[in-house]
Design an enzyme around this catalytic site. Structure first.
Site, PDB file in Angstrom:
ATOM      1  N   ASP A  59       0.801  -1.113   0.118  1.00  0.00           N
ATOM      2  CA  ASP A  59      -0.026   0.087   0.098  1.00  0.00           C
ATOM      3  C   ASP A  59       0.798   1.015  -0.108  1.00  0.00           C
ATOM      4  OD1 ASP A  59      -1.968  -1.552   0.022  1.00  0.00           O
ATOM      5  OD2 ASP A  59      -2.746  -1.214   2.199  1.00  0.00           O
ATOM      6  N   GLU A  61       3.983   1.660  -1.242  1.00  0.00           N
ATOM      7  CA  GLU A  61       4.527   1.699  -2.344  1.00  0.00           C
ATOM      8  C   GLU A  61       3.319   2.508  -3.456  1.00  0.00           C
ATOM      9  OE1 GLU A  61       7.706  -1.745  -3.261  1.00  0.00           O
ATOM     10  OE2 GLU A  61       5.759  -2.270  -2.664  1.00  0.00           O
ATOM     11  N   PHE A  62       2.336   1.852  -3.472  1.00  0.00           N
ATOM     12  CA  PHE A  62       1.176   2.514  -4.049  1.00  0.00           C
ATOM     13  C   PHE A  62       1.116   3.833  -3.859  1.00  0.00           C
ATOM     14  CE2 PHE A  62      -3.227   3.475  -5.039  1.00  0.00           C
ATOM     15  CZ  PHE A  62      -3.523   2.623  -6.226  1.00  0.00           C
ATOM     16  N   ASP A  63       0.903   4.361  -2.589  1.00  0.00           N
ATOM     17  CA  ASP A  63       0.786   5.814  -2.295  1.00  0.00           C
ATOM     18  C   ASP A  63       1.916   6.526  -2.769  1.00  0.00           C
ATOM     19  OD1 ASP A  63      -1.549   4.922  -0.950  1.00  0.00           O
ATOM     20  OD2 ASP A  63      -0.881   5.032   1.066  1.00  0.00           O
ATOM     21  N   SER A 108     -35.816  -4.661 -17.605  1.00  0.00           N
ATOM     22  CA  SER A 108     -35.612  -5.150 -16.259  1.00  0.00           C
ATOM     23  C   SER A 108     -36.053  -6.682 -16.788  1.00  0.00           C
ATOM     24  CB  SER A 108     -36.725  -4.753 -15.232  1.00  0.00           C
ATOM     25  OG  SER A 108     -38.007  -5.023 -15.599  1.00  0.00           O
ATOM     26  N   LEU A 109     -36.005  -7.676 -15.476  1.00  0.00           N
ATOM     27  CA  LEU A 109     -36.317  -9.256 -15.730  1.00  0.00           C
ATOM     28  C   LEU A 109     -37.289  -9.478 -15.324  1.00  0.00           C
ATOM     29  CD1 LEU A 109     -32.647 -10.509 -14.798  1.00  0.00           C
ATOM     30  CD2 LEU A 109     -33.723 -10.390 -17.169  1.00  0.00           C
ATOM     31  N   GLU A 139     -26.147 -17.050 -13.080  1.00  0.00           N
ATOM     32  CA  GLU A 139     -25.648 -16.120 -12.497  1.00  0.00           C
ATOM     33  C   GLU A 139     -26.057 -15.747 -11.240  1.00  0.00           C
ATOM     34  OE1 GLU A 139     -25.228 -12.776 -15.219  1.00  0.00           O
ATOM     35  OE2 GLU A 139     -24.876 -14.142 -16.924  1.00  0.00           O
ATOM     36  N   LYS A 141     -27.880 -13.064  -8.673  1.00  0.00           N
ATOM     37  CA  LYS A 141     -28.689 -11.514  -8.913  1.00  0.00           C
ATOM     38  C   LYS A 141     -27.864 -10.654  -7.651  1.00  0.00           C
ATOM     39  CE  LYS A 141     -32.911  -9.630  -9.789  1.00  0.00           C
ATOM     40  NZ  LYS A 141     -32.857  -8.533  -9.180  1.00  0.00           N
ATOM     41  N   ASP A 143     -27.773  -7.306  -5.589  1.00  0.00           N
ATOM     42  CA  ASP A 143     -28.582  -6.439  -5.050  1.00  0.00           C
ATOM     43  C   ASP A 143     -27.926  -5.108  -4.867  1.00  0.00           C
ATOM     44  OD1 ASP A 143     -31.331  -5.616  -4.165  1.00  0.00           O
ATOM     45  OD2 ASP A 143     -31.058  -6.785  -2.146  1.00  0.00           O
ATOM     46  N   ARG A 162     -30.005   3.358 -14.316  1.00  0.00           N
ATOM     47  CA  ARG A 162     -31.022   2.824 -15.307  1.00  0.00           C
ATOM     48  C   ARG A 162     -32.064   3.826 -15.484  1.00  0.00           C
ATOM     49  NH1 ARG A 162     -35.873  -0.058 -14.333  1.00  0.00           N
ATOM     50  NH2 ARG A 162     -36.170  -1.255 -16.056  1.00  0.00           N
ATOM     51  N   TYR A 253     -23.145  -7.756 -18.102  1.00  0.00           N
ATOM     52  CA  TYR A 253     -23.912  -7.722 -19.693  1.00  0.00           C
ATOM     53  C   TYR A 253     -23.019  -7.002 -20.874  1.00  0.00           C
ATOM     54  CZ  TYR A 253     -28.180  -7.356 -22.790  1.00  0.00           C
ATOM     55  OH  TYR A 253     -28.899  -7.613 -23.716  1.00  0.00           O
ATOM     56  N   LYS A 315     -29.996 -16.876 -18.051  1.00  0.00           N
ATOM     57  CA  LYS A 315     -29.748 -16.249 -19.296  1.00  0.00           C
ATOM     58  C   LYS A 315     -29.400 -17.365 -20.406  1.00  0.00           C
ATOM     59  CE  LYS A 315     -27.941 -11.993 -17.412  1.00  0.00           C
ATOM     60  NZ  LYS A 315     -26.630 -11.413 -17.233  1.00  0.00           N
ATOM     61  N   LYS A 339     -36.075 -15.685  -7.691  1.00  0.00           N
ATOM     62  CA  LYS A 339     -35.756 -14.693  -6.465  1.00  0.00           C
ATOM     63  C   LYS A 339     -35.694 -15.597  -5.227  1.00  0.00           C
ATOM     64  CE  LYS A 339     -36.478 -10.443  -6.058  1.00  0.00           C
ATOM     65  NZ  LYS A 339     -36.581  -9.049  -6.559  1.00  0.00           N
ATOM     66  N   CYS A 458     -52.760   6.449  24.683  1.00  0.00           N
ATOM     67  CA  CYS A 458     -51.584   6.968  24.397  1.00  0.00           C
ATOM     68  C   CYS A 458     -50.806   5.989  25.562  1.00  0.00           C
ATOM     69  CB  CYS A 458     -51.099   8.313  24.396  1.00  0.00           C
ATOM     70  SG  CYS A 458     -49.188   8.474  24.089  1.00  0.00           S
ATOM     71  N   CYS A 461     -49.015   9.022  27.594  1.00  0.00           N
ATOM     72  CA  CYS A 461     -49.293  10.202  28.063  1.00  0.00           C
ATOM     73  C   CYS A 461     -50.824  10.053  28.823  1.00  0.00           C
ATOM     74  CB  CYS A 461     -49.267  11.542  27.427  1.00  0.00           C
ATOM     75  SG  CYS A 461     -50.412  11.736  25.934  1.00  0.00           S
ATOM     76  N   CYS A 476     -50.864   9.840  18.698  1.00  0.00           N
ATOM     77  CA  CYS A 476     -51.034  10.663  20.060  1.00  0.00           C
ATOM     78  C   CYS A 476     -51.399  12.122  19.486  1.00  0.00           C
ATOM     79  CB  CYS A 476     -50.124  10.406  20.970  1.00  0.00           C
ATOM     80  SG  CYS A 476     -50.193  11.559  22.222  1.00  0.00           S
ATOM     81  N   CYS A 482     -46.915  15.495  25.465  1.00  0.00           N
ATOM     82  CA  CYS A 482     -46.582  14.022  25.406  1.00  0.00           C
ATOM     83  C   CYS A 482     -44.992  13.982  24.984  1.00  0.00           C
ATOM     84  CB  CYS A 482     -47.276  13.281  24.379  1.00  0.00           C
ATOM     85  SG  CYS A 482     -46.909  11.574  24.505  1.00  0.00           S
TER      86      CYS A 482
HETATM   87  S1  IVH Z   1     -29.152  -8.954 -16.371  1.00  0.00           S
HETATM   88  C1  IVH Z   1     -31.865  -7.965 -20.045  1.00  0.00           C
HETATM   89  N1  IVH Z   1     -27.843  -9.953 -14.531  1.00  0.00           N
HETATM   90  O1  IVH Z   1     -31.639  -7.297 -11.717  1.00  0.00           O
HETATM   91  C2  IVH Z   1     -31.016  -8.487 -18.722  1.00  0.00           C
HETATM   92  N2  IVH Z   1     -29.421  -8.360 -14.003  1.00  0.00           N
HETATM   93  O2  IVH Z   1     -34.694  -7.144 -12.542  1.00  0.00           O
HETATM   94  C3  IVH Z   1     -30.601  -7.152 -17.863  1.00  0.00           C
HETATM   95  N3  IVH Z   1     -29.287  -7.765 -11.766  1.00  0.00           N
HETATM   96  O3  IVH Z   1     -32.099  -4.324 -13.499  1.00  0.00           O
HETATM   97  C4  IVH Z   1     -30.149  -7.477 -16.648  1.00  0.00           C
HETATM   98  N4  IVH Z   1     -27.736  -9.216 -10.927  1.00  0.00           N
HETATM   99  O4  IVH Z   1     -30.024  -4.582 -12.019  1.00  0.00           O
HETATM  100  C5  IVH Z   1     -28.792  -9.105 -14.683  1.00  0.00           C
HETATM  101  N5  IVH Z   1     -26.615 -10.955 -12.869  1.00  0.00           N
HETATM  102  C6  IVH Z   1     -27.278  -9.957 -13.353  1.00  0.00           C
HETATM  103  C7  IVH Z   1     -28.028  -9.233 -12.206  1.00  0.00           C
HETATM  104  C8  IVH Z   1     -28.639  -8.546 -12.999  1.00  0.00           C
HETATM  105  C9  IVH Z   1     -28.537  -8.054 -10.701  1.00  0.00           C
HETATM  106  C10 IVH Z   1     -30.320  -6.536 -11.476  1.00  0.00           C
HETATM  107  C11 IVH Z   1     -30.260  -5.560 -12.511  1.00  0.00           C
HETATM  108  C12 IVH Z   1     -31.562  -5.388 -13.368  1.00  0.00           C
HETATM  109  C13 IVH Z   1     -32.428  -6.399 -12.415  1.00  0.00           C
HETATM  110  C14 IVH Z   1     -33.535  -7.051 -13.224  1.00  0.00           C
END
Ligand code: IVH
Length: 720
Positions: A59, A61-63, A108-109, A139, A141, A143, A162, A253, A315, A339, A458, A461, A476, A482
């Site tokens: 670290d 050396e990096f600095d 979205s998915l 993959e 997902k 969060d 997005r 992606y 996918k 999910k 309440c 009070c 209340c 209170c």
């Molecule tokens: S693919 C068209 N891959 O989940 C496909 N999404 O409801 C585009 N997310 O908006 C998404 N992990 O924010 C993809 N491995 C993953 C993901 C992922 C999380 C989120 C992403 C997307 C939402 C879909």
């Protein structure tokens, strides 16, 4: 002789100047080279550290290298590069985000929650591909929040959130501070000249815990989960805040013409070689059983990951097959999310207590036998409000299911389908006494202890609780008597948008209240250094700071005083409207219901609340005391003169850089003349007040909708 002397001297000077110039040029060349070299080296070390977790230098050396680069860049501002590794620390400049239209919509998915739905997806894909063999890339997902990154010639040029899927915010400056996102790809990489890569910005658990611990110490509200924290951070106006918060990103992606091949998985492998952080936990499978194995494995194993995940994404791997499957209006047919169930735990309900919050809202809270849930021991859970509680039909001794939702506090989501354990296994039976005596003791099954009603009065009070129209909670109403409500009112009074007494925090207010030093916000103006001094401390710097900011608040304009006094339903905007309309506290206090109802933006609920506030002698006395202490009770002379209704009913968007006033000043001017400043352009926008360099996306949108673009000078002459 004289002439030759002059000639030689001139030659000398010339030689000196020339050599020096050449030398300096050489020197400059060296430094330019060094800057480029350092940038390249640091990009690589950054990648090894943040993506590969395998640094090859210390670290320190990096600095050292970083400092060298910072020094050289400071000497050569002409070589500024927003993608330099030095820019990862962000800046304190205020970011206003431009809206950018996505080159391809960010879809979205579709979600699935059980195996049948996953099997249906498999079936649909198989049918869609007319029985042809296919592979599924499994993959995690992540969060967090999705991000789209654009690269040109190996350099990060834009990062966009997005947003609504069609357009998002340009957050490039903030994203540059995320160290696992490469700013410059290796020079010799086989990436296309232009491409887009999408992924998820996340806050790892470790950063999240650290951030919340800091916020708790600073008495700031906590983030409920890493997703909220990541999203709040990425939208921060200040990129140095982002830099400090330890965000991370996984990319999943790759898009654009000329991406390496037909396999999604293989393309991401290529992206990993170019320096992107790609999850190592992707798997290619070619059977439905393979999908289920992946799901089952990660449902358990995800608890050991450094980041939050809420499911699995499936996918179709071949891009050609993806194309032939196509999209529905909202989501692709070639991908789906599965999910995970939120983690649940089962325990026994012992008691329900009712908490009175600082707004007066009464929340039922369950006390339960302690149980392990998502890494922590849980013994209390919220029941939200009377309706939720009634729908659960709770009885003392019920076996209940507890879940950690998006909130910090766990909640009871239902009763267990299993019978309650035998009596001997229940602890704390003594606690049940007084809640119905022996009849309250749990029998087998649920629902056989005492039923638990919602309170009518309440618990602090004793006032009869009320329920306002359209609100889920009981309140209340005793806001002057209170204690939690009084504290809530004081906190509101000192808050930033009200009197901005920023050296006082809720804990200090609690402490003064407990010590009997204050009973309401007006008492703050009577506090003295002697009263606040710690008996054994001689350093009263903090106390003087508090007293100074209380004193300073006497200059806060009337509209904020009107907001600060805490008339229920009178928020910042209503307070401004009332202040501008009536001009003084006396006039507001004397206003009749009819007169109040004539004001644009003041409805019945607010009007009635104003009347009832000033009908209460305690409130009138409170306001009188504030007047005596010197708070502003009418709008300033200047403001009075400068006011008009020239912009009445107009929605105005501000964009660009201005010559004569700051953005905030223009905002205030718009309000002073009865207009409303709004953030984004829509068909309802009256006009755009545009300075220099108005954002291209805003300009395009305004032109498309035929909205007038007004220059600074035109605007100033309009309001004169
Ligand atoms: S693919 C068209 N891959 O989940 C496909 N999404 O409801 C585009 N997310 O908006 C998404 N992990 O924010 C993809 N491995 C993953 C993901 C992922 C999380 C989120 C992403 C997307 C939402 C879909």
């Amino acid at each position: 002789m004289g002439v030759s002397l002059i000639f030689f001297s001139l030659l000398n000077v010339y030689c000196y100047l020339f050599c020096n110039f050449a030398l300096r040029k050489d020197f400059k060349m060296d430094e330019t080279k060094r800057i480029l070299q350092l940038r390249e080296e640091l990009h690589q070390h950054n990648y090894r550290y943040y993506v590969e977790n395998a640094p090859i230098i210390s670290d320190q050396e990096f600095d050292f290298l970083m400092h060298e680069l910072q020094d050289l860049e400071a000497k050569h501002p002409e070589l500024f590069d927003p993608n330099s590794p030095t820019q990862r620390v962000g800046s304190d400049l205020n970011n206003e985000f431009e809206t950018v239209i996505h080159s391809r919509p960010m879809l979205s998915l579709g979600n699935t929650y059980n195996r049948e739905e996953v099997a249906d997806f498999w079936q649909r894909v198989s049918e869609g591909l007319m029985g042809a063999p296919f592979q599924i890339c499994c993959e995690l997902k992540f969060d967090g929040l999705s991000i789209s990154l654009h690269y040109e010639d190996g350099r990060l040029v834009r990062a966009v959130t997005r947003g609504d899927g069609v357009q998002g915010d340009d957050v490039t400056a903030n994203v540059r501070t995320i160290r696992s996102i490469p700013l410059q790809l290796p020079k010799d990489g086989d990436y296309p000249r232009q491409f887009e890569i999408r992924g998820e910005v996340l806050m790892p658990w470790s950063s999240f815990d650290r951030l919340n611990a800091e916020r708790e110490k600073a008495e700031e509200p906590l983030f409920a989960n890493p997703r909220n924290a990541a999203s709040g951070t990425l939208k921060s106006k200040n990129s140095s805040t982002v830099a400090q918060r330890g965000l991370d990103a996984y990319l999943y992606y790759l898009l654009g013409d000329g991406i390496p091949g037909d396999g999604h998985y293989q393309n991401l492998e290529a992206a990993a070689r170019w320096g992107f952080q790609i999850s190592r936990n992707m798997r290619l499978v070619d059977t439905l059983e393979g999908v289920f194995e992946y799901i089952d494995y990660w449902d358990v194993e995800r608890k050991n990951l450094p980041v939050a995940t809420d499911g699995v994404v499936l996918k179709v791997n071949s891009l050609a097959q993806q194309k032939s499957l196509g999209m529905t209006a909202k989501s692709p047919r070639w991908a789906i999310a599965y999910k995970f169930q939120a983690e649940q735990a089962e325990t026994t309900l012992r008691q329900v207590v009712f908490q009175v919050g600082r707004t007066g809202a009464v929340t039922p809270v369950a006390n339960m036998d302690p149980v392990q849930l998502a890494g922590t021991q849980v013994r209390r859970a919220t029941l939200h409000n009377a309706d939720v509680m009634a729908s659960l039909d709770l009885h003392v001794g019920d076996r209940v299911l507890v879940e950690k939702g998006g909130e910090i506090i766990p909640k009871i989501v239902g009763k267990s389908p299993l019978p309650a354990p035998p009596l001997e296994e229940c602890h704390n039976l003594a606690e049940l006494e007084g809640l119905g005596g022996n009849e309250a003791l749990p029998q087998r099954g649920s629902g056989e202890g005492a039923s638990i009603p919602f309170v009518e009065f309440c618990p602090v009070c004793g006032s009869k609780l009320v329920r306002y129209e359209g609100e889920a909670s009981y309140y209340c109403p005793n806001d002057t008597g209170c204690p939690p409500l009084i504290l809530g009112r004081i906190e509101h009074f000192i808050s930033r948008k009200a009197m901005n007494i920023n050296s006082l925090g809720p804990e200090t207010v609690d402490d003064y209240f407990r010590r009997g030093l204050i009973h309401d916000a007006a008492d703050l103006y009577e506090l003295t250094e002697e009263q606040l001094s710690e008996p054994l401390s001689s350093d009263n710097k903090g106390i003087r700071k508090i007293l100074a900011s209380i004193e300073e608040s006497k200059r806060v304009p009337f509209e904020r005083v009107l907001y600060a006094i805490g008339i229920r339903f009178v928020g910042e905007i209503a307070a401004k409207t009332l202040a501008r309309y009536y001009g003084s506290m006396d006039k507001v206090a004397e206003a009749t219901l009819d007169s109040l109802l004539q004001i644009n933006g003041i409805g019945e609920i607010i009007a009635k609340s104003v009347i009832s506030y000033f009908a209460n002698p305690i409130n009138r006395h409170f306001v009188e005391r504030l007047r005596e202490y010197g708070l502003q009770m009418e709008i300033g002379e200047q403001q009075k003169q400068a006011q008009s209704d020239k912009l009445e009913g107009q929605s105005i968007v501000i964009s660009g850089v201005f010559q004569h006033h700051s953005r905030d000043e223009y905002k205030a001017l718009i309000e002073q003349h009865g207009g409303k400043n709004v953030g984004s352009i829509s068909a309802k926008t009256s006009f755009v007040l545009a300075g220099d360099n108005m954002g291209p996306a805003k300009l395009e949108k305004a032109q498309k909708l035929g909205i007038r673009i007004m220059s600074e000078d035109e605007f100033l002459s309009l309001i004169q």
